[in-house]
Design an enzyme around this catalytic site. Structure first.
Site, mmCIF file in Angstrom:
data_model
loop_
_atom_site.group_PDB
_atom_site.id
_atom_site.type_symbol
_atom_site.label_atom_id
_atom_site.label_comp_id
_atom_site.label_asym_id
_atom_site.label_seq_id
_atom_site.Cartn_x
_atom_site.Cartn_y
_atom_site.Cartn_z
ATOM 1 N N LYS A 125 18.112 -7.418 -19.239
ATOM 2 C CA LYS A 125 17.415 -6.357 -19.970
ATOM 3 C C LYS A 125 18.213 -5.050 -19.890
ATOM 4 C CE LYS A 125 12.977 -8.633 -19.435
ATOM 5 N NZ LYS A 125 11.667 -8.773 -18.826
ATOM 6 N N GLN A 148 8.693 -5.990 -14.045
ATOM 7 C CA GLN A 148 8.959 -7.426 -14.162
ATOM 8 C C GLN A 148 7.913 -8.245 -13.397
ATOM 9 O OE1 GLN A 148 11.309 -8.693 -16.172
ATOM 10 N NE2 GLN A 148 10.817 -10.802 -15.638
ATOM 11 N N ASP A 190 6.038 -3.815 -22.901
ATOM 12 C CA ASP A 190 5.660 -5.238 -22.871
ATOM 13 C C ASP A 190 4.461 -5.542 -23.772
ATOM 14 O OD1 ASP A 190 7.249 -6.952 -21.248
ATOM 15 O OD2 ASP A 190 6.521 -5.957 -19.443
HETATM 16 N N1 GUN Z 1 8.029 -12.207 -16.681
HETATM 17 C C1 GUN Z 1 8.209 -13.225 -17.546
HETATM 18 N N2 GUN Z 1 8.177 -12.768 -18.823
HETATM 19 C C2 GUN Z 1 7.963 -11.446 -18.748
HETATM 20 C C3 GUN Z 1 7.848 -10.428 -19.735
HETATM 21 O O1 GUN Z 1 7.910 -10.653 -20.962
HETATM 22 N N3 GUN Z 1 7.645 -9.160 -19.243
HETATM 23 C C4 GUN Z 1 7.550 -8.886 -17.923
HETATM 24 N N4 GUN Z 1 7.337 -7.624 -17.566
HETATM 25 N N5 GUN Z 1 7.659 -9.809 -16.986
HETATM 26 C C5 GUN Z 1 7.872 -11.084 -17.408
#
Ligand code: GUN
Length: 285
Positions: A53, A97, A120
């Site tokens: 990311k 995350q 998100d």
């Molecule tokens: N863990 C797995 N997928 C995601 C996501 O799309 N966003 C976040 N913040 N954590 C994740």
């Protein structure tokens, strides 16, 4: 014979769109969008996702801040960190995350992120906005799936779509997005009776259950479009999806690979969401 929906190539197109947008925003507003990414603990998969990311943000030219906290960080300390970023006018998007260590309440964390910085799309106000058909931040993986479907020019109106999986992150929001395009949507899950029959009714099959190679070719309608959201390790440690690619690919018209399918699209759409959050904070927008 299934044609491959190349998520890696499509994500590159999206990231290049974002890169151009970042340049325009900097010219217009005098600064670049900034994404803050928080990781708690040392889950190896999460570390890879977070690294990707931050790398994608750098590629697009936007700013990013990586906040790495130890696994024993208290819930209170994490919430304080989020509040500080909520109050920072130079931070446009905040991503925590998931999963978090078990002593931290994920719901509380999601609720604490300012909904205007919730890249998100997990905050209750964004979830409500999605289900009420309002303009809001849409979760990255479902948004990426829709962009993949658009890339193959499929008309969803009147089609039968089956989503296997009912998570808040993927299953439920992607079902709503398909419904918004006038598909007839079924949500299947671990308790669904005769999953094969339900899957075989699908013109568009989205699988997001986290079970390695659960969906085999004989569960797929010939000519269906298959979107595999899974990211699993098989018994030999090999990366694989929720769909058994070898048997599914000959039956489908289009199919996403794992890796190189939905995964890269999720990250590309995160960049788009960061731009959307940046813009929502500008007075003249
Ligand atoms: N863990 C797995 N997928 C995601 C996501 O799309 N966003 C976040 N913040 N954590 C994740």
């Amino acid at each position: 014979m299934g044609k491959i929906i190349d998520g890696k190539a499509l994500s590159q197109i999206v990231k290049d769109e974002v890169k151009a947008e970042v340049q325009e925003l900097e010219t217009r507003y005098g600064r670049k969008p900034c994404l803050a990414v928080i990781i708690v603990g040392e889950n190896p998969a999460s570390q890879v996702y977070v690294r990707n990311k931050v790398k994608a943000a750098a590629y697009t030219g936007m700013e990013s801040r990586l906040v790495e906290l130890p696994a024993d960080t208290s819930e209170e300390a994490l919430l304080q960190q989020i509040t500080a970023l909520n109050n920072d006018p130079l931070t446009d998007g905040i991503l925590v995350q998931l999963p978090l260590p078990p002593h931290i309440d994920e719901e509380k964390v999601i609720d604490t992120i300012s909904h205007g910085k919730d890249v998100d799309g997990f905050h209750p106000l964004n979830v409500a906005g999605l289900w009420q058909g309002k303009d809001c931040i849409v979760p990255c993986t479902p948004a990426g799936i829709m962009r993949m479907l658009d890339s193959i020019g499929i008309e969803l109106k009147g089609k039968k779509a089956v989503v296997v999986g009912r998570s808040n992150i993927v299953g439920k929001p992607v079902a709503k997005l398909l419904l918004d395009r006038n598909a007839t949507v079924t949500i299947a899950h671990s308790r669904t009776q005769d999953l094969g029959e339900v899957c075989r009714s699908a013109d568009v099959l989205v699988v997001a259950v986290g079970k390695a190679r659960l969906v085999k070719g004989d569960m797929i309608k010939p000519g269906a479009v298959v979107i595999d959201v899974g990211m699993n390790r098989d018994e030999e440690g090999k990366l694989c999806g929720d769909v058994d690619f070898a048997s599914a690919e000959p039956v489908s018209s289009w199919i996403t690979p794992v890796p190189g399918g939905v995964g890269p699209m999720t990250i590309a759409m995160l960049m788009k969401n960061t731009i959307a959050c940046f813009l929502s904070h500008q007075k003249d927008y």
